[in-house]
Scaffold this active site. Structure first.
Site, short mmCIF file in Angstrom:
data_model
loop_
_atom_site.label_atom_id
_atom_site.label_comp_id
_atom_site.label_asym_id
_atom_site.label_seq_id
_atom_site.Cartn_x
_atom_site.Cartn_y
_atom_site.Cartn_z
N GLU A 96 -22.40 -40.16 71.49
CA GLU A 96 -23.24 -40.36 70.32
C GLU A 96 -24.41 -41.31 70.63
O GLU A 96 -25.54 -41.07 70.19
CB GLU A 96 -22.41 -40.93 69.16
CG GLU A 96 -21.32 -40.01 68.66
CD GLU A 96 -20.01 -40.16 69.45
OE1 GLU A 96 -18.99 -39.63 68.98
OE2 GLU A 96 -20.02 -40.80 70.53
N GLY A 125 -22.58 -42.88 84.55
CA GLY A 125 -24.04 -42.86 84.50
C GLY A 125 -24.71 -42.11 85.64
O GLY A 125 -25.90 -42.31 85.87
N ASN A 131 -21.41 -31.40 76.46
CA ASN A 131 -22.85 -31.14 76.38
C ASN A 131 -23.35 -30.21 77.49
O ASN A 131 -23.32 -30.58 78.66
CB ASN A 131 -23.54 -32.51 76.47
CG ASN A 131 -25.03 -32.43 76.41
OD1 ASN A 131 -25.61 -31.36 76.25
ND2 ASN A 131 -25.68 -33.57 76.54
N PRO A 132 -23.84 -29.01 77.13
CA PRO A 132 -24.42 -28.13 78.15
C PRO A 132 -25.92 -28.33 78.34
O PRO A 132 -26.53 -27.68 79.18
CB PRO A 132 -24.15 -26.74 77.59
CG PRO A 132 -24.28 -26.92 76.11
CD PRO A 132 -23.75 -28.32 75.82
N GLU A 170 -27.59 -30.92 79.44
CA GLU A 170 -27.98 -31.61 80.68
C GLU A 170 -28.03 -30.65 81.87
O GLU A 170 -29.04 -30.63 82.59
CB GLU A 170 -27.04 -32.79 80.92
CG GLU A 170 -27.22 -33.89 79.87
CD GLU A 170 -26.28 -35.06 80.09
OE1 GLU A 170 -25.37 -34.95 80.94
OE2 GLU A 170 -26.45 -36.08 79.40
N PRO A 201 -14.70 -36.45 86.55
CA PRO A 201 -13.85 -36.48 85.36
C PRO A 201 -14.55 -37.15 84.19
O PRO A 201 -15.38 -38.05 84.38
CB PRO A 201 -12.63 -37.28 85.81
CG PRO A 201 -13.12 -38.11 86.95
CD PRO A 201 -14.18 -37.29 87.63
N ARG A 202 -14.22 -36.70 83.00
CA ARG A 202 -14.83 -37.28 81.79
C ARG A 202 -14.56 -38.77 81.70
O ARG A 202 -15.41 -39.53 81.27
CB ARG A 202 -14.27 -36.56 80.55
CG ARG A 202 -14.82 -37.07 79.22
CD ARG A 202 -16.29 -36.75 79.07
NE ARG A 202 -16.78 -37.08 77.74
CZ ARG A 202 -18.03 -36.89 77.35
NH1 ARG A 202 -18.91 -36.36 78.19
NH2 ARG A 202 -18.42 -37.20 76.13
#
Length: 435
Positions: free
Chosen positions: A73, A320, A345-346, A348, A278-279
């Site tokens: 967000e 990052g 998110n696609p 990026e 990994p997330r």
């Protein structure tokens, strides 16, 4: 849409009950903070911010306060914050979030004139101290991070309020329906609500959002600038991988890493490298151990290791650096989609020219994935076998480049959410001037 006239809030018994009980919750939040500090999930040096205390002075002049939950967000707000600062440099920016990870990213990426603070706990004392110190001229919530005491007390101070980039999943809406009076009471306090899509707008209306203050403007992620990277490091890694194809498994969750590894083994022979991001990077050490137990030769980014000639999986367990990995890999599987997380998110990879593969669980970004599918700009896979087949198909000459070009075009078609949000902010600011 104008927000000049203060909205009339809906009064509900649930809101009154929550506000009454919130006087009893400080001990609970203290215990929560103690546990999170012990787990490394809070910044000990900044623990006072959770109680509204901050030694930094309030910036002079008008101040817009943005509140977001966490990394995704807050990152979606960066383009808007940068645009607002560029066009109205006299306006100060405060961004609040609730996690250490998001705080670190905001410290690195917020523009000059913008500061980050940890969000105050939802107690009367913490909110009073926070609002007394910062005295925002406008409060802007992102997506669906709504705390009743925070919303109520901000509105009670006469501070104009906006809800932007609003997104409510079907599951969340069903849960919120059980507290419809409380949710409706919060929604009626916003002078304007900008929803990401028609589905969210319908759900918010059913929950009590005033239709006259609600409109669909798309998602800020469509307008977000592509994540940057260190060009020197990008060049260094490209040199290390000279002659070696690679692909990226991005933002993966438990269960997806095993599927990606199986697909990698089935689709490619040496020397193709899988980059695994990994997330949650803190899972890196455990993931490396598990993959090595399965016989993979792994190098870990967070441990300072480079991919060597024999490395099969490069574990990109840092924060990052997604801009680096998307630029390096011509193919990207976007995770959170083979497990029931809702997808990630696609935009990026689309912006950075990496062809997109994803699983079926993409409800969090349903509109953009539908556009990508309609444009033949992304490939849906269902498991290890279909992921392997997709990777092999997109590795044929020209296939990834053509799909990536279609994805870039599809992702740009709905741009404009940032300008809509900026207009709403400037309209809502007390003493506004014409844009």
């Amino acid at each position: 849409m104008t927000t000049a006239t203060p909205p009339r809030p809906h009064r509900s018994a649930l809101m009154a009950l929550y506000l009454g009980l919130s006087h009893l919750t400080p001990p609970l939040f203290r215990r929560v903070q103690t546990r999170r500090l012990a787990a490394g999930k809070e910044d000990a040096a900044r623990r006072g911010e959770r109680w509204g205390r901050d030694d930094r002075p309030r910036p002079a002049g008008p101040l817009v306060w943005f509140h977001a939950a966490s990394v995704g967000e807050s990152l979606s707000l960066l383009g808007l914050v940068e645009t607002l600062r560029a066009e109205r440099p006299e306006i100060g920016i405060l961004v609040t979030t609730g996690t250490v990870t998001s705080a670190g990213l905001m410290a690195d990426r917020l523009p000059e004139g913008a500061v980050h603070a940890f969000a105050p706990y939802d107690t009367p004392g913490a909110m009073a101290a926070f609002l007394d110190h910062w005295r925002p001229d406008l409060a802007v919530w992102a997506e669906s991070e709504l705390w009743p005491r925070m919303v109520h007390d901000t509105f009670a101070r006469g501070i104009p309020m906006l809800l932007i980039n609003a997104r409510v999943s079907a599951a969340s809406a069903q849960g919120w329906t059980r507290a419809k009076g409380l949710v409706g009471g919060m929604l009626t306090r916003f002078g304007a609500i900008l929803a990401q899509d028609e589905e969210t707008a319908g759900r918010l209306t059913a929950l009590g959002a005033p239709a006259g203050r609600l409109r669909v403007t798309g998602t800020l992620k469509e307008d977000a600038t592509a994540p940057g990277c260190d060009p020197v490091e990008l060049g260094r890694l490209k040199a290390l991988l000279t002659g070696r194809p690679c692909w990226l498994a991005a933002s993966t969750h438990p269960g997806e890493e095993e599927i990606a590894a199986q697909a990698h083994r089935a689709a490619f022979d040496a020397p193709t490298l899988m980059i695994l991001a990994p997330r949650h990077p803190e899972r890196g050490p455990a993931l490396a151990d598990s993959l090595r137990t399965d016989g993979w030769r792994v190098a870990r980014r967070a441990a300072g290791e480079d991919p060597g000639p024999d490395t099969q999986i490069y574990l990109a367990d840092t924060l990052g650096e997604m801009g680096l990995w998307y630029r390096l890999a011509p193919l990207s599987f976007v995770g959170g989609s083979l497990v029931e997380v809702g997808g990630h998110n696609p935009y990026e990879p689309a912006a950075l020219g990496s062809a997109i593969l994803h699983g079926p669980h993409v409800a969090n970004f349903a509109p953009i994935y539908a556009r990508l599918a309609a444009a033949d700009a992304a490939l849906e896979v269902r498991g290890a076998d279909s992921l392997a087949q997709g990777l092999a198909a997109l590795s044929t000459p020209g296939a990834a480049e053509q799909q990536a070009a279609r994805a870039r075009t599809a992702a740009r078609e709905a741009a404009g959410a940032t300008r809509a949000a900026l207009a709403a902010i400037l309209d809502a600011l007390p003493g506004k001037t014409d844009a």
